[in-house]
Write a protein that holds these residues in place. Structure first.
Motif, PDB file in Angstrom:
ATOM      1  N   HIS A  65      47.694  36.404  45.268  1.00 55.66           N
ATOM      2  CA  HIS A  65      47.730  37.627  44.458  1.00 55.66           C
ATOM      3  C   HIS A  65      48.334  38.741  45.314  1.00 55.66           C
ATOM      4  N   ALA A 325      41.451  44.584  41.816  1.00 55.30           N
ATOM      5  CA  ALA A 325      42.444  43.925  40.950  1.00 55.30           C
ATOM      6  C   ALA A 325      41.762  43.259  39.755  1.00 55.30           C
ATOM      7  N   GLU A 328      40.977  46.137  37.364  1.00 56.92           N
ATOM      8  CA  GLU A 328      42.189  46.736  36.777  1.00 56.92           C
ATOM      9  C   GLU A 328      42.881  45.788  35.798  1.00 56.92           C
ATOM     10  N   GLU A 329      42.880  44.519  36.113  1.00 51.07           N
ATOM     11  CA  GLU A 329      43.653  43.548  35.314  1.00 51.07           C
ATOM     12  C   GLU A 329      42.808  42.817  34.276  1.00 51.07           C
ATOM     13  N   ILE A 331      40.371  40.670  34.572  1.00 46.17           N
ATOM     14  CA  ILE A 331      40.317  39.228  34.876  1.00 46.17           C
ATOM     15  C   ILE A 331      38.996  38.599  34.430  1.00 46.17           C
ATOM     16  N   ASN A 334      39.229  38.133  30.804  1.00 45.57           N
ATOM     17  CA  ASN A 334      40.139  37.012  30.542  1.00 45.57           C
ATOM     18  C   ASN A 334      39.411  35.674  30.672  1.00 45.57           C
ATOM     19  N   ILE A 414      42.543  33.832  36.103  1.00 47.41           N
ATOM     20  CA  ILE A 414      43.744  34.518  35.593  1.00 47.41           C
ATOM     21  C   ILE A 414      44.528  33.630  34.628  1.00 47.41           C
TER      22      ILE A 414
END
Length: 434
Positions: A65, A325, A328-329, A331, A334, A414
């Motif tokens: 990453h 991360a 923010e993303e 994950i 997800n 991810i």
């Protein structure tokens, strides 16, 4: 003299000089990996694999990453290492972020190098805090390969390693192979709790320092506990003044579709151990989240434990970047979404199609497919066929996690739908050949 780097060269180097874990050395034929990105890995010949193992269920953020790699490089440029007795910016920031995902009333983080020594130190804290000796843990468990962690482990790897004292085991719930002749989850739960109460009574409650449990036992088969089980264990711990340690080494930091697996069971332990997903193993790190009462005890009592690399700056920078991360993303969301909407239903569809599948169970991106040669008798699929399954998946470019008669389906958090479909298609195809 330099050698051109190739699969053959790396393989021969490994076989000549490297001693491997959990294996008979002469029979090994390790897979050569040269690089990776996201959910993909490749060898020196350019052959690609889709990582459905997250290595040892730890590369939750995927391979390489960019934000985590950059954070490690930046930290290495400013301060590559420092002793644990000093105050270090990244160590403080990492602990602060970890505690933001703990239940209320958690105060401090003690950093270790991995999950095994996290469990070692959690047991040490519980023994010192209670003044008691015994640790209760489950037969279906894995807590690490070091001195007391391997003896706390329930699986058969414990047996040649029993050099630590004060360990007692009990049966945790596993309805598919119930030790309690239970007909449903509720019965399995109540009988497992009754059994645990009897073990506590027979061992002498005043001799028991801690109950150590994986929130969701991982290596033992991704055994999602029945509703009410962990709450029931918490109630028993409270009744008898026993410290409850939840091992979140494998299940924590996004794997189950929540920040910690315990978030889904409305339970608050006294100590939480972690490692793996906290920074996807980019630099080895683990630790113990310590609740307020235990933390306060050590404000006035000496803690006889420590590690040279506790809170290593490179590992801490990797934790900070990983947790940032992941937030923010999205994950963790997800992992929950892909598990609930795509991977879980996809695995259940395979179970409808293939009679070799006895049970599918899991949460988030933490799934087990239990393989049987006879569905009625639930006979585990023989080792030779499991080996065929593994080699068949590798031939199709899928890197699997195979344990006993189970395929653990644990891709990085991810992963996206097309890659999940690719993996499911490979599993479907290989099961068809068996």
């Amino acid at each position: 003299m330099s050698h051109p780097v190739s699969n053959d060269y790396v393989h021969s180097l490994d076989r000549q000089y490297v001693f491997h874990s959990w294996s008979t050395q002469g029979a090994l034929d390790p897979l050569v990996i040269a690089g990776g990105a996201g959910c993909k890995l490749w060898d020196y010949a350019g052959r690609e694999y889709l990582d459905f193992s997250s290595q040892l269920v730890n590369t939750n953020i995927g391979h390489q990453h960019p934000k985590v790699i950059a954070a490690i490089q930046q930290q290495a440029a400013s301060l590559a290492t420092i002793a644990p007795a000093t105050a270090n910016l990244m160590r403080g920031e990492a602990a602060k972020r970890i505690l933001s995902h703990a239940p209320e009333n958690f105060a401090k983080v003690f950093f270790t190098n991995a999950g095994a020594d996290a469990n070692e130190n959690a047991m040490r804290m519980a023994r010192l805090f209670t003044g008691r000796d015994k640790i209760l843990s489950a037969y279906r468990s894995y807590h690490g390969g070091t001195g007391a962690a391997i003896v706390a482990t329930g699986d058969p790897r414990r047996v040649p390693n029993e050099y630590a004292r004060g360990h007692v085991h009990f049966f945790n719930p596993y309805l598919y192979r119930s030790e309690f002749d239970a007909a449903d989850e509720q019965e399995e739960c109540s009988r497992a709790l009754k059994h645990l109460r009897r073990v506590i009574e027979c061992e002498g409650p005043n001799s028991i320092a801690a109950i150590l449990l994986e929130s969701i036992p991982g290596t033992a088969g991704i055994l999602v506990p029945p509703a009410g089980y962990l709450k029931g264990v918490r109630a028993l711990a409270d009744e008898f003044g026993i410290v409850l340690i939840l091992d979140e080494v494998m299940a924590g930091f996004g794997r189950t579709g929540s920040w910690l697996a315990l978030d889904q069971f409305e339970v608050r332990p006294d100590l939480i151990t972690f490692a793996k997903g906290v920074n996807s193993g980019y630099v080895p790190a683990g630790g113990v989240m310590v609740s307020q009462p235990i933390s306060e005890y050590f404000d006035t009592h000496y803690f006889p434990g420590g590690l040279t690399y506790s809170g290593h700056p490179l590992a801490m920078a990797a934790i900070v970047a990983t947790l940032d991360a992941m937030a923010e993303e999205g994950i963790v969301d997800n992992a929950r979404h892909i598990g609930q909407e795509i991977l879980g239903p996809g695995l259940r569809a395979l179970a409808d199609k293939h009679s070799l599948i006895g049970e599918v169970r899991g949460l988030g991106l933490f799934w087990a497919v239990e393989l049987v040669s006879d569905r009625q008798r639930r006979t585990p699929l023989p080792a030779a066929l499991m080996a065929k399954l593994k080699s068949g998946l590798l031939e199709r470019g899928l890197l699997p996690f195979v344990v006993e008669n189970r395929l653990h389906v644990v891709p990085p958090c991810i992963i996206q739908e097309p890659e999940v479909r690719q993996g499911l298609a490979a599993i479907d195809e290989v099961l068809g050949t068996l």
